[in-house]
Design a protein around this motif. Sequence first.
Motif, PDB file in Angstrom:
ATOM      1  N   ALA A 158      32.602  87.165  39.367  1.00 20.51           N
ATOM      2  CA  ALA A 158      33.350  86.632  40.650  1.00 20.51           C
ATOM      3  C   ALA A 158      34.709  86.024  40.164  1.00 20.51           C
ATOM      4  O   ALA A 158      35.647  86.435  40.458  1.00 20.51           O
ATOM      5  N   LYS A 159      34.321  84.767  39.218  1.00 22.10           N
ATOM      6  CA  LYS A 159      35.399  83.964  39.029  1.00 22.10           C
ATOM      7  C   LYS A 159      36.549  84.863  38.224  1.00 22.10           C
ATOM      8  O   LYS A 159      37.478  84.741  38.430  1.00 22.10           O
ATOM      9  N   PHE A 160      35.890  85.663  37.335  1.00 20.99           N
ATOM     10  CA  PHE A 160      37.148  86.315  36.420  1.00 20.99           C
ATOM     11  C   PHE A 160      37.765  87.369  37.349  1.00 20.99           C
ATOM     12  O   PHE A 160      38.973  87.018  37.187  1.00 20.99           O
ATOM     13  N   TRP A 161      37.486  87.982  38.053  1.00 23.41           N
ATOM     14  CA  TRP A 161      37.961  88.660  38.989  1.00 23.41           C
ATOM     15  C   TRP A 161      38.879  88.142  40.230  1.00 23.41           C
ATOM     16  O   TRP A 161      40.076  88.636  40.393  1.00 23.41           O
ATOM     17  N   ALA A 162      38.457  87.036  40.701  1.00 27.32           N
ATOM     18  CA  ALA A 162      39.260  86.216  41.509  1.00 27.32           C
ATOM     19  C   ALA A 162      40.422  85.670  40.651  1.00 27.32           C
ATOM     20  O   ALA A 162      41.707  85.704  41.122  1.00 27.32           O
ATOM     21  N   GLN A 163      40.272  85.158  39.672  1.00 28.84           N
ATOM     22  CA  GLN A 163      41.715  84.582  38.734  1.00 28.84           C
ATOM     23  C   GLN A 163      42.485  85.859  38.344  1.00 28.84           C
ATOM     24  O   GLN A 163      43.622  85.514  38.428  1.00 28.84           O
ATOM     25  N   LEU A 164      41.661  86.948  37.894  1.00 27.97           N
ATOM     26  CA  LEU A 164      42.621  88.027  37.403  1.00 27.97           C
ATOM     27  C   LEU A 164      43.505  88.659  38.582  1.00 27.97           C
ATOM     28  O   LEU A 164      44.653  88.858  38.139  1.00 27.97           O
ATOM     29  N   LEU A 165      43.002  88.651  39.785  1.00 27.49           N
ATOM     30  CA  LEU A 165      43.512  89.376  40.983  1.00 27.49           C
ATOM     31  C   LEU A 165      44.405  88.339  41.755  1.00 27.49           C
ATOM     32  O   LEU A 165      45.239  88.748  42.625  1.00 27.49           O
ATOM     33  N   GLY A 166      44.159  86.831  41.455  1.00 29.04           N
ATOM     34  CA  GLY A 166      44.928  86.082  42.314  1.00 29.04           C
ATOM     35  C   GLY A 166      44.197  85.863  43.804  1.00 29.04           C
ATOM     36  O   GLY A 166      44.895  85.509  44.578  1.00 29.04           O
ATOM     37  N   TRP A 167      42.936  86.226  43.972  1.00 26.60           N
ATOM     38  CA  TRP A 167      42.211  86.086  45.011  1.00 26.60           C
ATOM     39  C   TRP A 167      41.349  84.868  45.135  1.00 26.60           C
ATOM     40  O   TRP A 167      41.395  84.159  44.416  1.00 26.60           O
ATOM     41  N   ALA A 168      40.702  84.656  46.042  1.00 21.62           N
ATOM     42  CA  ALA A 168      39.701  83.736  46.388  1.00 21.62           C
ATOM     43  C   ALA A 168      38.067  84.057  46.551  1.00 21.62           C
ATOM     44  O   ALA A 168      37.754  84.769  47.195  1.00 21.62           O
ATOM     45  N   VAL A 169      37.541  82.853  45.887  1.00 22.58           N
ATOM     46  CA  VAL A 169      36.036  83.141  46.398  1.00 22.58           C
ATOM     47  C   VAL A 169      35.833  82.682  47.854  1.00 22.58           C
ATOM     48  O   VAL A 169      36.022  81.437  48.356  1.00 22.58           O
ATOM     49  N   THR A 170      35.144  83.569  48.715  1.00 21.07           N
ATOM     50  CA  THR A 170      35.239  83.129  50.034  1.00 21.07           C
ATOM     51  C   THR A 170      33.801  82.947  50.251  1.00 21.07           C
ATOM     52  O   THR A 170      33.443  82.412  51.399  1.00 21.07           O
ATOM     53  N   VAL A 171      32.619  83.543  49.513  1.00 19.51           N
ATOM     54  CA  VAL A 171      31.358  83.206  49.761  1.00 19.51           C
ATOM     55  C   VAL A 171      30.826  82.755  48.480  1.00 19.51           C
ATOM     56  O   VAL A 171      30.953  83.644  47.389  1.00 19.51           O
ATOM     57  N   ASP A 172      29.936  81.657  48.142  1.00 21.13           N
ATOM     58  CA  ASP A 172      29.335  81.542  47.056  1.00 21.13           C
ATOM     59  C   ASP A 172      27.963  81.022  47.218  1.00 21.13           C
ATOM     60  O   ASP A 172      27.828  79.644  47.417  1.00 21.13           O
ATOM     61  N   ARG A 173      27.124  81.695  47.040  1.00 23.67           N
ATOM     62  CA  ARG A 173      25.607  81.772  47.076  1.00 23.67           C
ATOM     63  C   ARG A 173      24.779  82.209  46.071  1.00 23.67           C
ATOM     64  O   ARG A 173      25.484  82.862  45.109  1.00 23.67           O
ATOM     65  N   ALA A 174      23.674  81.552  45.783  1.00 26.25           N
ATOM     66  CA  ALA A 174      22.820  82.124  44.704  1.00 26.25           C
ATOM     67  C   ALA A 174      22.753  83.501  44.588  1.00 26.25           C
ATOM     68  O   ALA A 174      22.594  84.457  43.513  1.00 26.25           O
TER      69      ALA A 174
END
Length: 249
Positions: free
Chosen positions: A19-35
């Motif tokens: 998720a972090k890879f895709w967020a950084q690549l697209l310039g997007w944000a992590v909106t939910v972060d759960r296990a």
Amino acid sequence: MSTRLACVVFAAQRPRIVAKFWAQLLGWAVTVDRADQVDVAAPDPDGLDIALTFLPTHTAKSGKNRLHLDLASRSLDHQRVQVDRALVLGARRVDIGQGGVPWVVLADPEGNEFCVLEPREQYVDTGAVAAIVVDTQQPARLAEFWSTASGWPITHSDAQVTGLRSATGLGSWLEFVRTPEAKRGRNRLHLDLAAFPTDDPAHEVARLRAAGAVPVDAGAIGGMPGTVLADPEANEFCLLRRSPHLSRV
């Protein structure tokens, strides 16, 4: 009424890392972060970019995915910058038999293929994700089902590719590309649908089944509340019980 496309779901052994890879690549944000779930979406709450969801799995990826993302570029220089950025973030170049093509095929940190496209006029207003691409033996037939499922009209169709897009003319395309290979095993990426708040999910399940969907064992897609179905080529998808806030389409 119609169900609507809510998100692309990745099964991942390391959801937070992917998720972090895709967020950084697209310039997007992590909106939910759960296990049990990580969501990534465009920062504009009124945007039309497709949202991404990452769910945990113990199963390693094997074989080429039947669904992948194509990323848009504004120029050849921008394409090169995107490729370089992806490689720095943890992507790698992959050969899936594409030969000499103007786009670049890469894989994310868990091997999920994606393409960084050369500039194309039809993708100038899509946002970061130009298209969600699905391999299929019968593009026109499968596109008809997903047009019913998503409410998006078919905009172009030939022997090799059939494309859908929101009637607003904004956001990512949903494209079906002919392949000779039949689907085998569970898809690592799948689409999720959501019913509109005023619609009865049970009625929507019946409507989707009338269009060609079939029920699937709920264990086939874990971690998301909803009804698990498969499209006419056995691609799993989920009809969510409620409309997720993360959707942008």
